[in-house]
Write an enzyme that holds these catalytic residues in place. Structure first.
Site, PDB file in Angstrom:
ATOM      1  N   GLY B  41      -4.425   5.183 -36.042  1.00 43.05           N
ATOM      2  CA  GLY B  41      -3.604   4.305 -35.659  1.00 43.05           C
ATOM      3  C   GLY B  41      -2.074   4.264 -36.716  1.00 43.05           C
ATOM      4  O   GLY B  41      -1.036   3.980 -36.349  1.00 43.05           O
ATOM      5  N   CYS B 250      -4.788   0.810  -2.250  1.00 46.63           N
ATOM      6  CA  CYS B 250      -3.990   1.683  -2.013  1.00 46.63           C
ATOM      7  C   CYS B 250      -4.025   2.059  -0.697  1.00 46.63           C
ATOM      8  O   CYS B 250      -5.152   2.152   0.169  1.00 46.63           O
ATOM      9  CB  CYS B 250      -4.869   3.112  -2.636  1.00 46.63           C
ATOM     10  SG  CYS B 250      -3.957   4.638  -2.522  1.00 46.63           S
ATOM     11  N   CYS B 253      -5.939   5.713   0.132  1.00 52.09           N
ATOM     12  CA  CYS B 253      -7.173   5.872  -0.139  1.00 52.09           C
ATOM     13  C   CYS B 253      -8.147   5.002  -0.199  1.00 52.09           C
ATOM     14  O   CYS B 253      -9.518   4.913  -0.500  1.00 52.09           O
ATOM     15  CB  CYS B 253      -7.560   6.881  -1.636  1.00 52.09           C
ATOM     16  SG  CYS B 253      -7.297   5.805  -2.897  1.00 52.09           S
ATOM     17  N   CYS B 275      -1.823   4.704  -5.159  1.00 52.91           N
ATOM     18  CA  CYS B 275      -2.320   5.012  -6.401  1.00 52.91           C
ATOM     19  C   CYS B 275      -1.292   5.955  -7.071  1.00 52.91           C
ATOM     20  O   CYS B 275      -0.660   6.842  -6.547  1.00 52.91           O
ATOM     21  CB  CYS B 275      -3.565   6.020  -6.551  1.00 52.91           C
ATOM     22  SG  CYS B 275      -4.953   5.223  -5.745  1.00 52.91           S
ATOM     23  N   CYS B 281      -6.389   9.797  -6.051  1.00 52.55           N
ATOM     24  CA  CYS B 281      -6.312   9.344  -4.878  1.00 52.55           C
ATOM     25  C   CYS B 281      -6.952  10.643  -4.106  1.00 52.55           C
ATOM     26  O   CYS B 281      -7.366  10.391  -3.012  1.00 52.55           O
ATOM     27  CB  CYS B 281      -4.843   9.101  -4.658  1.00 52.55           C
ATOM     28  SG  CYS B 281      -4.366   8.332  -2.935  1.00 52.55           S
TER      29      CYS B 281
END
Lengths: 262, 306
Positions: B41, B250, B253, B275, B281
């Site tokens: 970080g 979606c 899909c 998606c 997808c």
């Protein structure tokens, strides 16, 4: 009073601060008792603000020491006895600094409530409702309209900004507040309201304060004791009434006699 | 029209050193990456180079990828989850030219995934590297403009300011409205900007088996989240962290668990949700999943088994 109560909250011993050849503070010594309000008066350029920065831990002196009595650990040398993170923690938890220009003391990009809440969140508050509640309480205490809690301080008048700055500093219940010309630049009636407010709040919370001002009327109203500075030196020290009514040093006499009588 | 993402290894352009950067530069960047992994970080400064594309187009991510890529790697590049957008196509083409590595659109086949804005929906595994392109590495910048001060805030772990930003959100919108680049604490020590990924992807970052590297080209900073490191999204006790959700699934899909893009279809306001991760997808459609509008879709995924 026990002996312990007599330990000064802040003691300053022969502090000297130079900027190149210019000596802004020379051999300044004094002490501040808990609950006391000390005024530092003097003309522009006499070293008042430099001294305040040295005392509030943002400017290290070249000589001398500033000792502050921590809430549970007793007196420590501010610069040699504490590390920078400890000093910053102290500034967040036990102190407040009220700047002459509220723009220096506020975050103009965030709301009034955020400005007050910042101090709480800086010491670990993580409950939105509580932070919000405290911000609202303090808006009320400094007589700001609660309906403006989400407004930016940039939209506030000078007097409101200054009151918001007080709220932001007092919300953490500090033990010591540094004020640099807190009423500078405000018109007389707003000044009077603000002075009333400051006096009431400092008495109510029992905070100690160091007040830098060139306005002797402000000093008389707020300060218990005064020190008079000239060219970086303390030329006179004493109870406020004593210094203002019966000044002994020629410079203090000049200062008192130059005040315009209304 | 379907873009061909899957390509085999070829010979790189001999005019350039492998992966464009010279070996010394790559070594310097790798040292910065190792330091970043050692201090999760923490933003490590590095000597960022001029790259043959403008700042803001992923110069930081490209330098990180160039430093870690080898001839045997398989590279996938996504922009907003899609493999076939301009940014993704040009970066993939760039690496193809200067390294000759194999490229792919399939998350499972890739060894390195360079991304802008998304973490792929399909879980990455150990050994894979996710490289983020970061525009603004400093999470505190919007509240504290002074660089010297933000460095102190990180050094002393003084992160109360970040909550002020969340406070402002709730005060103004009634909830934490920050929906991307949502601030996180890494390894319970450093505050980190996860680049402009939606907060939907934040939970995928914690204790992840893959290595996450972040490169900011303009500000010349590299930071990292090593595998299996805790990444916590900041929040308030009474306003806990929450990810976006959709009422729709979606349209192609039928996925209900993926990040959806809203696509406006005509001037009458007809719209569909699909998606954002194109590979996910296509995989789902290849496996036989069909969304509410999936059957009518003219350009069904090419080269996939039905």
């Amino acid at each position: 009073m026990t002996k312990d109560d007599m330990t000064p909250i802040l003691s300053v011993d022969r502090v000297t601060r130079r900027f190149g050849d210019l000596v802004a503070c020379r051999d300044v010594s004094f002490s501040l008792q808990a609950g006391e309000v000390l005024g530092i008066v003097g003309e522009s350029g006499s070293g008042k603000t430099t001294l305040l920065r040295v005392l509030s831990g943002t400017l290290a002196p070249q000589a001398g020491e500033v000792r502050y009595a921590l809430r549970d650990r007793g007196p420590f040398d501010l610069y040699r006895g504490l590390s920078e993170p400890e000093r910053r923690w102290l500034q967040r938890t036990e102190w407040g600094v009220v700047h002459q220009n509220p723009r220096d003391g506020l975050r103009m990009g965030i709301s009034a409530g955020g400005n007050i809440g910042e101090r709480l969140m800086a010491v670990g508050a993580r409950h939105y409702g509580e932070v919000r509640g405290a911000a609202g309480d303090w808006m009320a205490k400094v007589e700001l309209d609660l309906g403006r809690i989400d407004d930016s301080p940039a939209e506030f008048s000078g007097g409101m900004q200054q009151r918001l700055q007080f709220a932001r500093n007092l919300v953490i219940q500090p033990r010591l507040v540094f004020m640099d010309e807190p009423t500078g630049g405000l018109d007389v009636s707003v000044q009077a309201r603000l002075l009333d407010l400051i006096r009431g709040l400092t008495r109510e919370l029992g905070v100690s304060a160091i007040l830098v001002t060139h306005d002797l009327a402000v000093a008389r109203l707020l300060a218990d004791r005064l020190i008079v500075m000239k060219d970086g030196r303390v030329v006179e020290e004493g109870l406020t009434d004593q210094v203002l009514d019966d000044p002994t040093h020629p410079y203090s006499q000049l200062l008192v006699s130059s005040v315009l009588q209304a | 029209m379907t873009l061909v993402m899957e390509t085999e290894r070829t010979a790189p352009d001999e005019t350039y050193n492998f992966a464009y950067l010279d070996e010394e530069t790559k070594r310097m960047i790798r040292r910065a990456i190792l330091k970043a992994m050692a201090v999760p970080g923490y933003q490590v400064p590095f000597g960022g180079r001029e790259m043959p594309l403008p700042y803001g187009w992923g110069t930081g991510g490209i330098q990180v990828t160039a430093a870690v890529i080898g001839p045997d790697d398989v590279l996938k590049v996504i922009d907003q989850g899609a493999d076939d957008t301009t940014n993704a196509v040009s970066i993939r083409r760039f690496f193809r030219r200067v390294t000759g590595v194999a490229t792919t659109g399939r998350t499972v086949e890739a060894t390195i995934v360079q991304t802008r804005h998304r973490i792929p929906e399909s879980a990455l595994r150990e050994g894979q590297i996710l490289v983020y392109q970061v525009p603004i590495p400093e999470p505190l910048r919007r509240i504290e403009p002074r660089e010297a001060e933000t460095r102190k805030l990180h050094a002393y772990r003084e992160y109360g300011l970040m909550h002020v930003r969340l406070y402002e959100d709730i005060a103004r919108f009634g909830r934490i409205a920050t929906s991307y680049d949502y601030p996180v604490m890494v390894n319970e020590r450093y505050l980190m900007a996860p680049s402009p990924t939606p907060k939907f992807d934040n939970p995928k970052m914690t204790a992840a088996p893959f290595l996450q590297l972040f490169g900011a080209g303009r500000e010349k900073r590299i930071y990292a989240v090593p595998p299996y490191t805790t990444v916590t999204s900041l929040d308030f006790d009474d306003h806990p962290f929450d990810v976006q959700s959709w009422d729709e699934v979606c349209a192609l899909c039928g996925a209900a668990d993926s990040f959806l893009d809203e696509v406006v279809l005509d001037d009458a306001g007809k719209r569909m949700f699909v998606c954002s991760d194109t590979d996910y997808c296509e995989d789902r459609r290849a496996a036989g999943h069909v969304g509410p509008e999936g059957a009518d879709e003219a350009d069904a995924p090419a080269g996939k088994k039905p």
